[in-house]
Motif scaffolding. Structure first.
Motif, PDB file in Angstrom:
ATOM      1  N   VAL A  59      52.522  99.783  25.050  1.00  0.00           N
ATOM      2  CA  VAL A  59      52.409  98.485  24.369  1.00  0.00           C
ATOM      3  C   VAL A  59      53.738  98.112  23.725  1.00  0.00           C
ATOM      4  CG1 VAL A  59      51.331  97.321  22.411  1.00  0.00           C
ATOM      5  CG2 VAL A  59      49.916  98.573  24.028  1.00  0.00           C
ATOM      6  N   GLU A  60      54.397  99.070  23.088  1.00  0.00           N
ATOM      7  CA  GLU A  60      55.697  98.786  22.480  1.00  0.00           C
ATOM      8  C   GLU A  60      56.717  98.372  23.539  1.00  0.00           C
ATOM      9  OE1 GLU A  60      56.573 102.383  20.381  1.00  0.00           O
ATOM     10  OE2 GLU A  60      55.317 101.852  18.663  1.00  0.00           O
ATOM     11  N   HIS A  61      56.697  99.063  24.681  1.00  0.00           N
ATOM     12  CA  HIS A  61      57.612  98.721  25.768  1.00  0.00           C
ATOM     13  C   HIS A  61      57.326  97.315  26.297  1.00  0.00           C
ATOM     14  CE1 HIS A  61      60.115  99.189  29.313  1.00  0.00           C
ATOM     15  NE2 HIS A  61      59.098  98.810  30.051  1.00  0.00           N
ATOM     16  N   LEU A  62      56.061  97.001  26.494  1.00  0.00           N
ATOM     17  CA  LEU A  62      55.696  95.672  27.000  1.00  0.00           C
ATOM     18  C   LEU A  62      56.054  94.577  25.992  1.00  0.00           C
ATOM     19  CD1 LEU A  62      52.282  96.409  28.731  1.00  0.00           C
ATOM     20  CD2 LEU A  62      54.473  95.916  29.828  1.00  0.00           C
ATOM     21  N   GLU A  63      55.875  94.841  24.711  1.00  0.00           N
ATOM     22  CA  GLU A  63      56.259  93.861  23.692  1.00  0.00           C
ATOM     23  C   GLU A  63      57.755  93.564  23.762  1.00  0.00           C
ATOM     24  OE1 GLU A  63      54.983  95.572  19.993  1.00  0.00           O
ATOM     25  OE2 GLU A  63      53.105  94.446  19.997  1.00  0.00           O
ATOM     26  N   SER A  64      58.563  94.601  23.906  1.00  0.00           N
ATOM     27  CA  SER A  64      60.009  94.383  23.983  1.00  0.00           C
ATOM     28  C   SER A  64      60.371  93.631  25.260  1.00  0.00           C
ATOM     29  CB  SER A  64      60.767  95.706  23.897  1.00  0.00           C
ATOM     30  OG  SER A  64      60.526  96.489  25.047  1.00  0.00           O
ATOM     31  N   GLU A  65      59.690  93.926  26.371  1.00  0.00           N
ATOM     32  CA  GLU A  65      59.955  93.205  27.622  1.00  0.00           C
ATOM     33  C   GLU A  65      59.602  91.724  27.490  1.00  0.00           C
ATOM     34  OE1 GLU A  65      61.231  94.127  30.689  1.00  0.00           O
ATOM     35  OE2 GLU A  65      61.849  95.968  29.683  1.00  0.00           O
ATOM     36  N   VAL A  66      58.461  91.444  26.881  1.00  0.00           N
ATOM     37  CA  VAL A  66      58.035  90.052  26.715  1.00  0.00           C
ATOM     38  C   VAL A  66      59.013  89.311  25.806  1.00  0.00           C
ATOM     39  CG1 VAL A  66      56.244  88.582  25.692  1.00  0.00           C
ATOM     40  CG2 VAL A  66      55.600  90.443  27.221  1.00  0.00           C
ATOM     41  N   ILE A  72      65.300  85.059  27.249  1.00  0.00           N
ATOM     42  CA  ILE A  72      66.005  84.599  28.444  1.00  0.00           C
ATOM     43  C   ILE A  72      65.550  83.190  28.817  1.00  0.00           C
ATOM     44  CG2 ILE A  72      66.244  84.970  30.943  1.00  0.00           C
ATOM     45  CD1 ILE A  72      66.166  87.999  30.321  1.00  0.00           C
ATOM     46  N   ILE A  73      64.240  82.954  28.778  1.00  0.00           N
ATOM     47  CA  ILE A  73      63.710  81.626  29.101  1.00  0.00           C
ATOM     48  C   ILE A  73      64.228  80.595  28.104  1.00  0.00           C
ATOM     49  CG2 ILE A  73      61.603  80.238  29.176  1.00  0.00           C
ATOM     50  CD1 ILE A  73      60.177  82.701  30.341  1.00  0.00           C
TER      51      ILE A  73
END
Length: 96
Positions: A59-66, A72-73
């Protein structure tokens, strides 16, 4: 008759250990000591703890990716040239 019941009860207590008679758990076959079911229970909880740690890390990894994708967007949309006279479009607005 009551006397016979009391005498029978006393004989049963004398035949068995008095603390064991007062503790019905210790009289069960195998007792309630740390048996195999307890080891399985501990193993199960250890596995759950490992899974919980993996889920938290994911979850922490996915939060940082999002967050990085949203940055970027946001940076990309601010660099897109807009034709004169057109209103700016909010890409994060769900009404479009």
């Amino acid at each position: 008759m009551l006397f016979l019941w009391a005498l029978a009860f006393l004989l049963v207590l004398q035949q068995r250990d008095l603390p064991a008679a007062a503790d019905p758990v210790s009289m069960l076959p195998g007792g309630w000591g740390r048996g195999s079911w307890c080891n399985e229970h501990d193993t199960f909880h250890e596995r759950l703890d490992i899974i919980e740690e993996k889920v938290i890390k994911t979850v922490e990894h996915l939060e940082s990716e999002v967050k990085s994708l949203l940055n970027i967007i946001s940076e990309t949309t601010s660099k897109i040239p807009i034709a004169p006279g057109t209103p700016p479009i909010d890409i994060f607005d769900g009404a479009s």
